[in-house]
Design a protein around this motif. Structure first.
Motif, PDB file in Angstrom:
ATOM      1  N   CYS A  33       6.505   8.562   8.710  1.00  0.00           N
ATOM      2  CA  CYS A  33       6.652   7.117   8.680  1.00  0.00           C
ATOM      3  C   CYS A  33       6.366   6.624   7.267  1.00  0.00           C
ATOM      4  O   CYS A  33       5.431   7.084   6.618  1.00  0.00           O
ATOM      5  N   MET A  34       7.179   5.678   6.826  1.00  0.00           N
ATOM      6  CA  MET A  34       6.948   5.016   5.550  1.00  0.00           C
ATOM      7  C   MET A  34       6.877   3.522   5.828  1.00  0.00           C
ATOM      8  O   MET A  34       7.685   3.001   6.605  1.00  0.00           O
ATOM      9  N   ALA A  35       5.947   2.847   5.190  1.00  0.00           N
ATOM     10  CA  ALA A  35       5.745   1.436   5.506  1.00  0.00           C
ATOM     11  C   ALA A  35       5.374   0.638   4.270  1.00  0.00           C
ATOM     12  O   ALA A  35       4.963   1.188   3.248  1.00  0.00           O
ATOM     13  N   TRP A  36       5.532  -0.652   4.427  1.00  0.00           N
ATOM     14  CA  TRP A  36       5.049  -1.610   3.435  1.00  0.00           C
ATOM     15  C   TRP A  36       3.990  -2.483   4.078  1.00  0.00           C
ATOM     16  O   TRP A  36       4.182  -2.996   5.194  1.00  0.00           O
ATOM     17  N   PHE A  37       2.908  -2.647   3.371  1.00  0.00           N
ATOM     18  CA  PHE A  37       1.845  -3.564   3.763  1.00  0.00           C
ATOM     19  C   PHE A  37       1.655  -4.565   2.623  1.00  0.00           C
ATOM     20  O   PHE A  37       2.065  -4.326   1.500  1.00  0.00           O
ATOM     21  N   ARG A  38       1.010  -5.661   2.928  1.00  0.00           N
ATOM     22  CA  ARG A  38       0.714  -6.626   1.886  1.00  0.00           C
ATOM     23  C   ARG A  38      -0.660  -7.232   2.111  1.00  0.00           C
ATOM     24  O   ARG A  38      -1.152  -7.286   3.234  1.00  0.00           O
ATOM     25  N   GLN A  39      -1.256  -7.667   1.028  1.00  0.00           N
ATOM     26  CA  GLN A  39      -2.553  -8.327   1.114  1.00  0.00           C
ATOM     27  C   GLN A  39      -2.637  -9.407   0.052  1.00  0.00           C
ATOM     28  O   GLN A  39      -2.481  -9.142  -1.141  1.00  0.00           O
ATOM     29  N   ALA A  40      -2.883 -10.608   0.525  1.00  0.00           N
ATOM     30  CA  ALA A  40      -3.074 -11.756  -0.361  1.00  0.00           C
ATOM     31  C   ALA A  40      -4.564 -11.972  -0.577  1.00  0.00           C
ATOM     32  O   ALA A  40      -5.377 -11.573   0.268  1.00  0.00           O
ATOM     33  N   GLU A  44      -6.596 -10.684   5.197  1.00  0.00           N
ATOM     34  CA  GLU A  44      -6.574  -9.298   5.640  1.00  0.00           C
ATOM     35  C   GLU A  44      -5.223  -8.652   5.306  1.00  0.00           C
ATOM     36  O   GLU A  44      -4.208  -9.332   5.174  1.00  0.00           O
ATOM     37  N   ARG A  45      -5.274  -7.335   5.198  1.00  0.00           N
ATOM     38  CA  ARG A  45      -4.036  -6.597   4.979  1.00  0.00           C
ATOM     39  C   ARG A  45      -3.112  -6.771   6.179  1.00  0.00           C
ATOM     40  O   ARG A  45      -3.551  -6.749   7.329  1.00  0.00           O
ATOM     41  N   GLU A  46      -1.833  -6.902   5.914  1.00  0.00           N
ATOM     42  CA  GLU A  46      -0.844  -7.163   6.962  1.00  0.00           C
ATOM     43  C   GLU A  46       0.285  -6.152   6.865  1.00  0.00           C
ATOM     44  O   GLU A  46       0.792  -5.883   5.768  1.00  0.00           O
ATOM     45  N   GLY A  47       0.675  -5.617   8.004  1.00  0.00           N
ATOM     46  CA  GLY A  47       1.820  -4.723   8.035  1.00  0.00           C
ATOM     47  C   GLY A  47       3.101  -5.519   7.929  1.00  0.00           C
ATOM     48  O   GLY A  47       3.307  -6.462   8.692  1.00  0.00           O
ATOM     49  N   VAL A  48       3.965  -5.155   7.012  1.00  0.00           N
ATOM     50  CA  VAL A  48       5.209  -5.883   6.780  1.00  0.00           C
ATOM     51  C   VAL A  48       6.383  -5.205   7.478  1.00  0.00           C
ATOM     52  O   VAL A  48       7.135  -5.849   8.210  1.00  0.00           O
ATOM     53  N   ALA A  49       6.558  -3.918   7.237  1.00  0.00           N
ATOM     54  CA  ALA A  49       7.686  -3.206   7.830  1.00  0.00           C
ATOM     55  C   ALA A  49       7.413  -1.716   7.778  1.00  0.00           C
ATOM     56  O   ALA A  49       6.719  -1.235   6.884  1.00  0.00           O
ATOM     57  N   VAL A  50       7.968  -1.009   8.761  1.00  0.00           N
ATOM     58  CA  VAL A  50       7.806   0.445   8.823  1.00  0.00           C
ATOM     59  C   VAL A  50       9.139   1.064   9.209  1.00  0.00           C
ATOM     60  O   VAL A  50       9.927   0.457   9.949  1.00  0.00           O
ATOM     61  N   PRO A  88       6.473 -19.064  -0.447  1.00  0.00           N
ATOM     62  CA  PRO A  88       5.183 -18.912  -1.131  1.00  0.00           C
ATOM     63  C   PRO A  88       4.185 -18.092  -0.323  1.00  0.00           C
ATOM     64  O   PRO A  88       3.363 -17.369  -0.893  1.00  0.00           O
ATOM     65  N   GLY A  89       4.272 -18.173   1.009  1.00  0.00           N
ATOM     66  CA  GLY A  89       3.375 -17.397   1.862  1.00  0.00           C
ATOM     67  C   GLY A  89       3.602 -15.907   1.798  1.00  0.00           C
ATOM     68  O   GLY A  89       2.782 -15.135   2.305  1.00  0.00           O
ATOM     69  N   ASP A  90       4.704 -15.483   1.184  1.00  0.00           N
ATOM     70  CA  ASP A  90       4.968 -14.050   1.014  1.00  0.00           C
ATOM     71  C   ASP A  90       4.264 -13.485  -0.214  1.00  0.00           C
ATOM     72  O   ASP A  90       4.280 -12.273  -0.436  1.00  0.00           O
ATOM     73  N   SER A  91       3.676 -14.338  -1.009  1.00  0.00           N
ATOM     74  CA  SER A  91       2.990 -13.889  -2.221  1.00  0.00           C
ATOM     75  C   SER A  91       1.809 -12.997  -1.858  1.00  0.00           C
ATOM     76  O   SER A  91       0.960 -13.369  -1.038  1.00  0.00           O
ATOM     77  N   ALA A  92       1.778 -11.825  -2.433  1.00  0.00           N
ATOM     78  CA  ALA A  92       0.719 -10.862  -2.129  1.00  0.00           C
ATOM     79  C   ALA A  92       0.920  -9.615  -2.981  1.00  0.00           C
ATOM     80  O   ALA A  92       1.946  -9.468  -3.648  1.00  0.00           O
ATOM     81  N   MET A  93      -0.066  -8.734  -2.917  1.00  0.00           N
ATOM     82  CA  MET A  93       0.127  -7.396  -3.449  1.00  0.00           C
ATOM     83  C   MET A  93       0.765  -6.577  -2.343  1.00  0.00           C
ATOM     84  O   MET A  93       0.264  -6.558  -1.217  1.00  0.00           O
ATOM     85  N   TYR A  94       1.858  -5.922  -2.637  1.00  0.00           N
ATOM     86  CA  TYR A  94       2.570  -5.132  -1.658  1.00  0.00           C
ATOM     87  C   TYR A  94       2.313  -3.650  -1.918  1.00  0.00           C
ATOM     88  O   TYR A  94       2.450  -3.174  -3.052  1.00  0.00           O
ATOM     89  N   TYR A  95       1.954  -2.940  -0.837  1.00  0.00           N
ATOM     90  CA  TYR A  95       1.630  -1.534  -0.933  1.00  0.00           C
ATOM     91  C   TYR A  95       2.586  -0.696  -0.090  1.00  0.00           C
ATOM     92  O   TYR A  95       2.870  -1.048   1.063  1.00  0.00           O
ATOM     93  N   LEU A 106       2.478  -0.452  12.688  1.00  0.00           N
ATOM     94  CA  LEU A 106       2.081  -1.230  11.523  1.00  0.00           C
ATOM     95  C   LEU A 106       0.556  -1.319  11.428  1.00  0.00           C
ATOM     96  O   LEU A 106       0.014  -2.253  10.841  1.00  0.00           O
ATOM     97  N   ASN A 107      -0.087  -0.329  12.002  1.00  0.00           N
ATOM     98  CA  ASN A 107      -1.535  -0.218  11.887  1.00  0.00           C
ATOM     99  C   ASN A 107      -1.862   0.632  10.658  1.00  0.00           C
ATOM    100  O   ASN A 107      -1.540   1.816  10.623  1.00  0.00           O
ATOM    101  N   GLY A 108      -2.501   0.036   9.706  1.00  0.00           N
ATOM    102  CA  GLY A 108      -2.766   0.741   8.460  1.00  0.00           C
ATOM    103  C   GLY A 108      -3.607   1.994   8.622  1.00  0.00           C
ATOM    104  O   GLY A 108      -3.552   2.888   7.779  1.00  0.00           O
ATOM    105  N   ALA A 109      -4.346   2.073   9.712  1.00  0.00           N
ATOM    106  CA  ALA A 109      -5.199   3.242   9.933  1.00  0.00           C
ATOM    107  C   ALA A 109      -4.389   4.516  10.092  1.00  0.00           C
ATOM    108  O   ALA A 109      -4.916   5.612   9.917  1.00  0.00           O
ATOM    109  N   GLY A 110      -3.127   4.393  10.426  1.00  0.00           N
ATOM    110  CA  GLY A 110      -2.295   5.567  10.623  1.00  0.00           C
ATOM    111  C   GLY A 110      -1.629   6.076   9.373  1.00  0.00           C
ATOM    112  O   GLY A 110      -0.794   6.974   9.419  1.00  0.00           O
ATOM    113  N   PHE A 111      -2.020   5.489   8.231  1.00  0.00           N
ATOM    114  CA  PHE A 111      -1.372   5.847   6.968  1.00  0.00           C
ATOM    115  C   PHE A 111      -2.433   6.355   5.990  1.00  0.00           C
ATOM    116  O   PHE A 111      -3.170   5.551   5.393  1.00  0.00           O
TER     117      PHE A 111
END
Length: 124
Positions: A33-40, A44-50, A88-95, A106-111
């Motif tokens: 699985c490959m995913a994108w998360f973001r955190q403003a 809290e960190r949020e799962g964006v897409a997987v 503007p609400g999409d502004s964040a660091m994307y990981y 989209l649970n970050g614990a699985g990555f």
């Protein structure tokens, strides 16, 4: 170990588009699985897409469905996030993150593997 390198962040006006890319290297045969998360800041960190690296499965989180599209190449080592109608609400660091389980969530614990992040800033 898996190494992830993101690129493509930047600044854009509301309604604009950006494309984020992630390149994986190392023991990528162990990731499914490959995913994108973001955190403003202050949030809290949020799962964006997987996306699954072995099937066509994709999933989107938050309010990005219909605006963002995640895709991968055939090897599963390169993942892209196309972001349209940015707010503007999409502004964040994307990981970018890589997971070893075959069930993609989209649970970050699985990555276990994460990139350094790329900044996205959307101005109103």
């Amino acid at each position: 170990q898996v190494q992830l390198v993101e690129s493509g962040g930047g600044s854009v006006e509301s309604g604009g588009s950006l494309r984020l890319s992630c390149e994986a290297s190392g023991e990528t045969s162990s990731t499914f699985c490959m995913a994108w998360f973001r955190q403003a800041p202050g949030k809290e960190r949020e799962g964006v897409a997987v996306v699954s690296t072995i099937t066509d499965y994709t999933r989107y989180g938050g309010d990005v469905a219909g605006r963002f599209t995640i895709s991968r190449d055939n090897s599963g080592n390169s993942v892209t996030l196309e972001m349209n109608s940015l707010k503007p609400g999409d502004s964040a660091m994307y990981y970018c993150a890589a997971g070893v389980g075959r069930y993609c969530s989209l649970n970050g614990a699985g990555f276990p593997f994460w990139g350094q992040g790329t900044q996205v800033t959307v101005s109103s």
